[in-house]
Write a protein that holds these residues in place. Structure first.
Motif, PDB file in Angstrom:
ATOM      1  N   GLN A 199       0.820  -1.219   0.000  1.00 20.66           N
ATOM      2  CA  GLN A 199       0.000   0.000   0.000  1.00 20.66           C
ATOM      3  C   GLN A 199       0.852   1.267   0.000  1.00 20.66           C
ATOM      4  O   GLN A 199       0.523   2.243  -0.681  1.00 20.66           O
ATOM      5  CB  GLN A 199      -0.941  -0.030   1.213  1.00 20.66           C
ATOM      6  N   SER A 200       1.945   1.262   0.751  1.00 22.15           N
ATOM      7  CA  SER A 200       2.754   2.476   0.907  1.00 22.15           C
ATOM      8  C   SER A 200       3.482   2.880  -0.366  1.00 22.15           C
ATOM      9  O   SER A 200       4.020   3.982  -0.447  1.00 22.15           O
ATOM     10  CB  SER A 200       3.770   2.287   2.035  1.00 22.15           C
ATOM     11  N   LYS A 201       3.494   2.018  -1.381  1.00 21.02           N
ATOM     12  CA  LYS A 201       4.151   2.359  -2.644  1.00 21.02           C
ATOM     13  C   LYS A 201       3.219   3.092  -3.600  1.00 21.02           C
ATOM     14  O   LYS A 201       3.647   3.574  -4.649  1.00 21.02           O
ATOM     15  CB  LYS A 201       4.713   1.103  -3.310  1.00 21.02           C
ATOM     16  N   GLY A 202       1.924   3.164  -3.271  1.00 27.05           N
ATOM     17  CA  GLY A 202       1.006   4.043  -3.987  1.00 27.05           C
ATOM     18  C   GLY A 202       0.620   3.621  -5.395  1.00 27.05           C
ATOM     19  O   GLY A 202       0.098   4.436  -6.165  1.00 27.05           O
ATOM     20  N   ILE A 203       0.841   2.361  -5.756  1.00 21.82           N
ATOM     21  CA  ILE A 203       0.539   1.931  -7.122  1.00 21.82           C
ATOM     22  C   ILE A 203      -0.968   1.957  -7.379  1.00 21.82           C
ATOM     23  O   ILE A 203      -1.426   2.152  -8.514  1.00 21.82           O
ATOM     24  CB  ILE A 203       1.149   0.544  -7.397  1.00 21.82           C
ATOM     25  N   GLN A 204      -1.755   1.810  -6.319  1.00 21.93           N
ATOM     26  CA  GLN A 204      -3.208   1.942  -6.457  1.00 21.93           C
ATOM     27  C   GLN A 204      -3.577   3.344  -6.950  1.00 21.93           C
ATOM     28  O   GLN A 204      -4.560   3.519  -7.693  1.00 21.93           O
ATOM     29  CB  GLN A 204      -3.921   1.616  -5.133  1.00 21.93           C
ATOM     30  N   ASP A 205      -2.793   4.349  -6.578  1.00 22.19           N
ATOM     31  CA  ASP A 205      -3.041   5.715  -7.058  1.00 22.19           C
ATOM     32  C   ASP A 205      -2.755   5.832  -8.555  1.00 22.19           C
ATOM     33  O   ASP A 205      -3.449   6.545  -9.280  1.00 22.19           O
ATOM     34  CB  ASP A 205      -2.164   6.707  -6.293  1.00 22.19           C
ATOM     35  N   LEU A 206      -1.701   5.149  -8.997  1.00 22.89           N
ATOM     36  CA  LEU A 206      -1.389   5.151 -10.427  1.00 22.89           C
ATOM     37  C   LEU A 206      -2.539   4.559 -11.229  1.00 22.89           C
ATOM     38  O   LEU A 206      -2.957   5.130 -12.252  1.00 22.89           O
ATOM     39  CB  LEU A 206      -0.104   4.363 -10.680  1.00 22.89           C
ATOM     40  N   LEU A 207      -3.082   3.440 -10.784  1.00 23.04           N
ATOM     41  CA  LEU A 207      -4.187   2.808 -11.504  1.00 23.04           C
ATOM     42  C   LEU A 207      -5.416   3.714 -11.509  1.00 23.04           C
ATOM     43  O   LEU A 207      -6.105   3.839 -12.531  1.00 23.04           O
ATOM     44  CB  LEU A 207      -4.518   1.457 -10.870  1.00 23.04           C
ATOM     45  N   ALA A 208      -5.681   4.367 -10.375  1.00 18.27           N
ATOM     46  CA  ALA A 208      -6.822   5.288 -10.298  1.00 18.27           C
ATOM     47  C   ALA A 208      -6.621   6.481 -11.229  1.00 18.27           C
ATOM     48  O   ALA A 208      -7.575   6.959 -11.870  1.00 18.27           O
ATOM     49  CB  ALA A 208      -7.017   5.766  -8.860  1.00 18.27           C
ATOM     50  N   ALA A 209      -5.393   6.975 -11.327  1.00 22.97           N
ATOM     51  CA  ALA A 209      -5.101   8.098 -12.222  1.00 22.97           C
ATOM     52  C   ALA A 209      -5.292   7.688 -13.681  1.00 22.97           C
ATOM     53  O   ALA A 209      -5.860   8.450 -14.483  1.00 22.97           O
ATOM     54  CB  ALA A 209      -3.676   8.591 -11.985  1.00 22.97           C
ATOM     55  N   LEU A 210      -4.844   6.495 -14.043  1.00 26.23           N
ATOM     56  CA  LEU A 210      -5.011   6.021 -15.417  1.00 26.23           C
ATOM     57  C   LEU A 210      -6.488   5.891 -15.770  1.00 26.23           C
ATOM     58  O   LEU A 210      -6.899   6.165 -16.906  1.00 26.23           O
ATOM     59  CB  LEU A 210      -4.310   4.673 -15.581  1.00 26.23           C
ATOM     60  N   ASP A 211      -7.290   5.495 -14.793  1.00 24.34           N
ATOM     61  CA  ASP A 211      -8.724   5.346 -15.012  1.00 24.34           C
ATOM     62  C   ASP A 211      -9.386   6.670 -15.362  1.00 24.34           C
ATOM     63  O   ASP A 211     -10.411   6.699 -16.032  1.00 24.34           O
ATOM     64  CB  ASP A 211      -9.370   4.741 -13.753  1.00 24.34           C
ATOM     65  N   GLN A 212      -8.779   7.776 -14.912  1.00 23.95           N
ATOM     66  CA  GLN A 212      -9.364   9.102 -15.143  1.00 23.95           C
ATOM     67  C   GLN A 212      -8.871   9.769 -16.434  1.00 23.95           C
ATOM     68  O   GLN A 212      -9.340  10.838 -16.805  1.00 23.95           O
ATOM     69  CB  GLN A 212      -9.045  10.006 -13.949  1.00 23.95           C
ATOM     70  N   ILE A 213      -7.923   9.133 -17.110  1.00 23.96           N
ATOM     71  CA  ILE A 213      -7.365   9.706 -18.339  1.00 23.96           C
ATOM     72  C   ILE A 213      -8.179   9.238 -19.537  1.00 23.96           C
ATOM     73  O   ILE A 213      -8.550   8.056 -19.642  1.00 23.96           O
ATOM     74  CB  ILE A 213      -5.885   9.311 -18.499  1.00 23.96           C
ATOM     75  N   ASN A 214      -8.448  10.144 -20.450  1.00 19.34           N
ATOM     76  CA  ASN A 214      -9.197   9.824 -21.663  1.00 19.34           C
ATOM     77  C   ASN A 214      -8.525   8.672 -22.409  1.00 19.34           C
ATOM     78  O   ASN A 214      -7.319   8.666 -22.619  1.00 19.34           O
ATOM     79  CB  ASN A 214      -9.263  11.063 -22.565  1.00 19.34           C
ATOM     80  N   SER A 215      -9.320   7.681 -22.820  1.00 17.49           N
ATOM     81  CA  SER A 215      -8.770   6.485 -23.465  1.00 17.49           C
ATOM     82  C   SER A 215      -7.987   6.821 -24.730  1.00 17.49           C
ATOM     83  O   SER A 215      -7.023   6.132 -25.075  1.00 17.49           O
ATOM     84  CB  SER A 215      -9.885   5.494 -23.789  1.00 17.49           C
ATOM     85  N   ALA A 216      -8.369   7.882 -25.421  1.00 15.48           N
ATOM     86  CA  ALA A 216      -7.645   8.271 -26.639  1.00 15.48           C
ATOM     87  C   ALA A 216      -6.209   8.675 -26.317  1.00 15.48           C
ATOM     88  O   ALA A 216      -5.283   8.422 -27.104  1.00 15.48           O
ATOM     89  CB  ALA A 216      -8.376   9.411 -27.334  1.00 15.48           C
TER      90      ALA A 216
END
Length: 361
Positions: A199-216
């Motif tokens: 958890q402390s490495k924050g990779i869950q934040d990376l996945l959440a950020a990618l989810d918010q980026i336009n697929s294009a």
């Protein structure tokens, strides 16, 4: 070259030896042992692990499996007549009764190297009080504390007491820069994560950020995650939930990262806690800039906009904005980023600075 009259050194490492994960600290340990032999010193190593493999074949190692390395070393002192001039610890807790017991069994000079990151919001009050008490009771049994960053030095003093100022020295981590080939053409499409999956490495934040980026904007983008840990299944489930299977790949542990880094355009490290990251050094040495957080010693190495991009730990929106700006070519790192590591954070420099302490004994 240093000239040391034959000294016997014990190094106690709460560190797991694994043939599938040979990283910067593994190379440091072997380089330290090689230097010791050149200077006429004998080193006995205490590690966690199942078996000694080829990379460590020339070291005199005691492997620990079912107990702590500290307990094994104390038992070794009881049962053996070896006289140690110096005892060095890595990845162990500072200011504990272990150091008092070491001094009871041997008059060795004790060096404690602090690699331990601190929580982003600090320790709770009860633990802070406990650490202060341990500092008063046990710090006198350690002759030298080594911090791997200025951040770490600050926290040693803050945790255990500012009366330790004269006993704390900063020696930065270093890497063997010769094994890293430089990436030459940066396309901003290939990203690497090299991290323990917790958890402390924050990779869950990376996945959440990618989810918010336009697929294009994510078309043609790939993110390879190297490492393993307790959150692996949860992170894979999140990747599926966010429908990132065509973008994110979980690669497991690899002993070939020095050769792999050059295949990527940026490394992403969304960590919540860090002392002084070897992964950052490795990435920069391969000429791969870093997207990371402001925690620990990261800002002692990464300058925002110069050799990487920095955002606030835990801020998913900020990470999303950094990634979007890179993917849309609104900002980029165009310069070579390996020179700082080659000049200031080499493995040879790290080993020499550690042996400067032994020379003074």
């Amino acid at each position: 070259m240093l000239e040391l009259k034959s000294k016997t050194i014990a190094v106690i490492c709460n560190y797991q030896l694994r043939p599938d994960r040979i990283g910067g600290m593994d190379r440091f340990f072997v380089a330290y042992d090689t230097k010791a032999k050149l200077l006429g010193c004998d080193v006995k190593w205490f590690f966690k692990g199942q078996a000694v493999f080829d990379f460590y074949k020339d070291l005199d190692i005691v492997l620990v499996q079912d107990t702590s390395v500290e307990a094994t070393f104390l038992n070794h002192l009881k049962q053996n007549t070896t006289v140690y001039n110096c005892v060095v610890t890595h990845f162990t807790e500072l200011c504990t009764s272990f150091y008092k017991k070491v001094k009871q069994y041997t008059k060795a000079y004790c060096i404690a190297v602090d690699h331990n990151p601190r929580p982003l919001d600090g320790f709770p009050l009860k633990k802070r009080i406990k650490l202060k008490v341990k500092g008063v009771l046990y710090s006198k049994f350690t002759d030298q504390f080594i911090a791997v960053s200025k951040y770490t030095k600050h926290h040693i003093l803050n945790d255990y007491g500012y009366f330790l100022r004269k006993k704390v020295k900063v020696i930065y981590n270093g890497i063997d820069v010769s094994i890293y080939k430089q990436q030459e053409l940066r396309q901003a499409k290939q990203f690497i994560v090299a991290s323990h999956l917790r958890q402390s490495k924050g990779i869950q934040d990376l996945l959440a950020a990618l989810d918010q980026i336009n697929s294009a904007d994510l078309e043609g983008v790939s993110i390879d995650i190297y490492g393993e840990g307790p959150m692996e299944n949860e992170l894979k489930a999140l990747s599926q939930q966010y429908k990132l299977q065509n973008i994110v790949s979980f690669k497991g542990s690899s002993a070939n990262l020095p050769k792999l880094f050059r295949n990527y355009d940026y490394m992403i490290q969304p960590t919540y806690m860090e002392c002084f990251s070897l992964s950052l050094l490795e990435s920069l040495s391969a000429n791969v800039p870093v997207i990371t957080t402001q925690v620990g010693g990261n800002l002692e190495l990464i300058t925002d906009g110069d050799n990487g991009f920095v955002f606030q730990a835990g801020d998913v929106s900020a990470l999303k904005q950094v990634l979007e700006s890179i993917l849309k070519k609104e900002q980029k790192i165009a310069k070579d980023v390996f020179l700082l590591v080659h000049d200031q954070f080499s493995l040879d420099k790290m080993v020499d600075e550690h042996f400067n302490l032994v020379e003074c004994i």
